[in-house]
Design a protein around this motif. Structure first.
Motif, PDB file in Angstrom:
ATOM      1  N   ASP A  21      -6.211  -1.947   1.458  1.00  0.00           N
ATOM      2  CA  ASP A  21      -6.451  -2.965   0.388  1.00  0.00           C
ATOM      3  C   ASP A  21      -7.703  -2.463  -0.582  1.00  0.00           C
ATOM      4  O   ASP A  21      -7.569  -2.863  -1.633  1.00  0.00           O
ATOM      5  CB  ASP A  21      -6.634  -4.356   1.039  1.00  0.00           C
ATOM      6  CG  ASP A  21      -5.484  -5.009   1.779  1.00  0.00           C
ATOM      7  OD1 ASP A  21      -4.436  -4.522   1.580  1.00  0.00           O
ATOM      8  OD2 ASP A  21      -5.929  -5.875   2.576  1.00  0.00           O
ATOM      9  N   ALA A  22      -8.725  -1.840   0.095  1.00  0.00           N
ATOM     10  CA  ALA A  22      -9.730  -1.403  -0.889  1.00  0.00           C
ATOM     11  C   ALA A  22      -9.349  -0.499  -1.621  1.00  0.00           C
ATOM     12  O   ALA A  22      -9.698  -0.258  -2.877  1.00  0.00           O
ATOM     13  CB  ALA A  22     -10.936  -0.931   0.151  1.00  0.00           C
ATOM     14  N   THR A  24      -6.102  -0.252  -2.994  1.00  0.00           N
ATOM     15  CA  THR A  24      -5.380  -0.862  -3.951  1.00  0.00           C
ATOM     16  C   THR A  24      -6.146  -1.614  -5.028  1.00  0.00           C
ATOM     17  O   THR A  24      -6.173  -1.675  -6.125  1.00  0.00           O
ATOM     18  CB  THR A  24      -4.316  -1.955  -3.012  1.00  0.00           C
ATOM     19  OG1 THR A  24      -3.663  -0.911  -2.105  1.00  0.00           O
ATOM     20  CG2 THR A  24      -3.586  -2.645  -4.017  1.00  0.00           C
ATOM     21  N   ALA A  25      -7.136  -2.226  -4.503  1.00  0.00           N
ATOM     22  CA  ALA A  25      -8.292  -2.802  -5.358  1.00  0.00           C
ATOM     23  C   ALA A  25      -8.830  -2.080  -6.163  1.00  0.00           C
ATOM     24  O   ALA A  25      -9.158  -2.538  -7.575  1.00  0.00           O
ATOM     25  CB  ALA A  25      -9.346  -3.551  -4.479  1.00  0.00           C
ATOM     26  N   ALA A  26      -8.941  -0.785  -5.775  1.00  0.00           N
ATOM     27  CA  ALA A  26      -9.662   0.131  -7.000  1.00  0.00           C
ATOM     28  C   ALA A  26      -8.315   0.849  -7.797  1.00  0.00           C
ATOM     29  O   ALA A  26      -8.697   1.910  -8.428  1.00  0.00           O
ATOM     30  CB  ALA A  26     -10.183   1.337  -5.852  1.00  0.00           C
ATOM     31  N   ASP A  27      -7.304   0.325  -7.556  1.00  0.00           N
ATOM     32  CA  ASP A  27      -6.155   0.754  -8.441  1.00  0.00           C
ATOM     33  C   ASP A  27      -5.898   2.225  -8.034  1.00  0.00           C
ATOM     34  O   ASP A  27      -5.675   2.923  -9.195  1.00  0.00           O
ATOM     35  CB  ASP A  27      -6.553   0.657  -9.940  1.00  0.00           C
ATOM     36  CG  ASP A  27      -5.084   0.707 -10.708  1.00  0.00           C
ATOM     37  OD1 ASP A  27      -4.024   0.404 -10.120  1.00  0.00           O
ATOM     38  OD2 ASP A  27      -5.024   1.010 -11.848  1.00  0.00           O
ATOM     39  N   SER A  30      -2.167   3.799  -2.201  1.00  0.00           N
ATOM     40  CA  SER A  30      -2.611   3.402  -0.962  1.00  0.00           C
ATOM     41  C   SER A  30      -1.271   2.831  -0.348  1.00  0.00           C
ATOM     42  O   SER A  30      -0.061   2.470  -0.640  1.00  0.00           O
ATOM     43  CB  SER A  30      -3.383   1.944  -1.079  1.00  0.00           C
ATOM     44  OG  SER A  30      -3.173   1.225   0.042  1.00  0.00           O
ATOM     45  N   ARG A  33       0.537  -0.614  -0.581  1.00  0.00           N
ATOM     46  CA  ARG A  33       1.407  -1.137  -1.459  1.00  0.00           C
ATOM     47  C   ARG A  33       2.766  -1.124  -0.883  1.00  0.00           C
ATOM     48  O   ARG A  33       3.580  -1.849  -1.607  1.00  0.00           O
ATOM     49  CB  ARG A  33       1.196  -0.101  -2.610  1.00  0.00           C
ATOM     50  CG  ARG A  33      -0.183  -0.002  -3.354  1.00  0.00           C
ATOM     51  CD  ARG A  33      -0.107   0.808  -4.456  1.00  0.00           C
ATOM     52  NE  ARG A  33      -1.373   1.015  -5.230  1.00  0.00           N
ATOM     53  CZ  ARG A  33      -1.957   0.378  -6.000  1.00  0.00           C
ATOM     54  NH1 ARG A  33      -1.116  -0.669  -6.502  1.00  0.00           N
ATOM     55  NH2 ARG A  33      -2.974   0.593  -6.634  1.00  0.00           N
ATOM     56  N   ALA A 134     -14.255   3.710  -2.252  1.00  0.00           N
ATOM     57  CA  ALA A 134     -13.385   2.513  -1.937  1.00  0.00           C
ATOM     58  C   ALA A 134     -13.323   2.354  -0.290  1.00  0.00           C
ATOM     59  O   ALA A 134     -13.559   1.307   0.024  1.00  0.00           O
ATOM     60  CB  ALA A 134     -11.996   2.312  -2.341  1.00  0.00           C
TER      61      ALA A 134
END
Length: 163
Positions: A21-22, A24-27, A30, A33, A134
């Protein structure tokens, strides 16, 4: 592709998913996804890996994590993982799995196996510093607890619990 994998207990699974998730949050790429991924450590993999009847060794109860590793994933890209330390218990279990489920690729053989927990595939090398930052926001415990063993058949998307 078929594989036999160690899966994690609920707390360790949640810790790896937090790392996904970290990213993914940093775009960034991952494994989080995709809704079909589960945190795991592959023991053997290959096109013809059968579902074994059992193993001659007990399943390890825990996995000690090592450092961050990068595997090549094409020009300018890497697979981002954490190593799993091969202690005597894990080595003996891996050899038992290898004997019980023949037909694996060379990198699954005991002398070539690099156990790991994967975070992302095809991370651009230029994004690796951001990816590491991240991952620091969701640190993993030093030891992950094993929740069981499964056989995965990628062609049929079938999971068979083994232990």
């Amino acid at each position: 592709m078929r594989s036999i994998e160690l899966i994690l207990d609920p707390d360790s699974d949640a810790a790896v998913r937090a790392a996904w998730d970290a990213l993914t949050a940093a775009d960034l790429p991952s494994l989080g996804r995709s809704g079909s991924n589960d945190p795991h450590v592959t023991l053997v993999a290959g096109d013809d890996v059968p579902v074994p009847d059992g193993f001659a060794r007990p399943v390890p109860t825990s996995l000690r994590l090592g450092g961050v590793l990068l595997f090549p994933a094409g020009p300018g890209r890497s697979v981002l993982v954490r190593a799993v330390v091969v202690d005597p218990e894990l080595a003996a279990f891996h050899q038992a799995v290898h004997r019980a489920a023949p037909g694996s690729v060379d990198t699954s053989h005991p002398e070539a196996w690099s156990p790991h927990v994967s975070f992302a595939r095809r991370v651009r090398d230029a994004d690796l510093p951001t990816a590491l930052a991240a991952l620091r926001t969701a640190p993993l415990p030093e030891v992950l607890q094993v929740g069981g063993v499964r056989h995965w058949d990628g062609a049929t998307k079938t999971v068979t619990p083994l232990a």
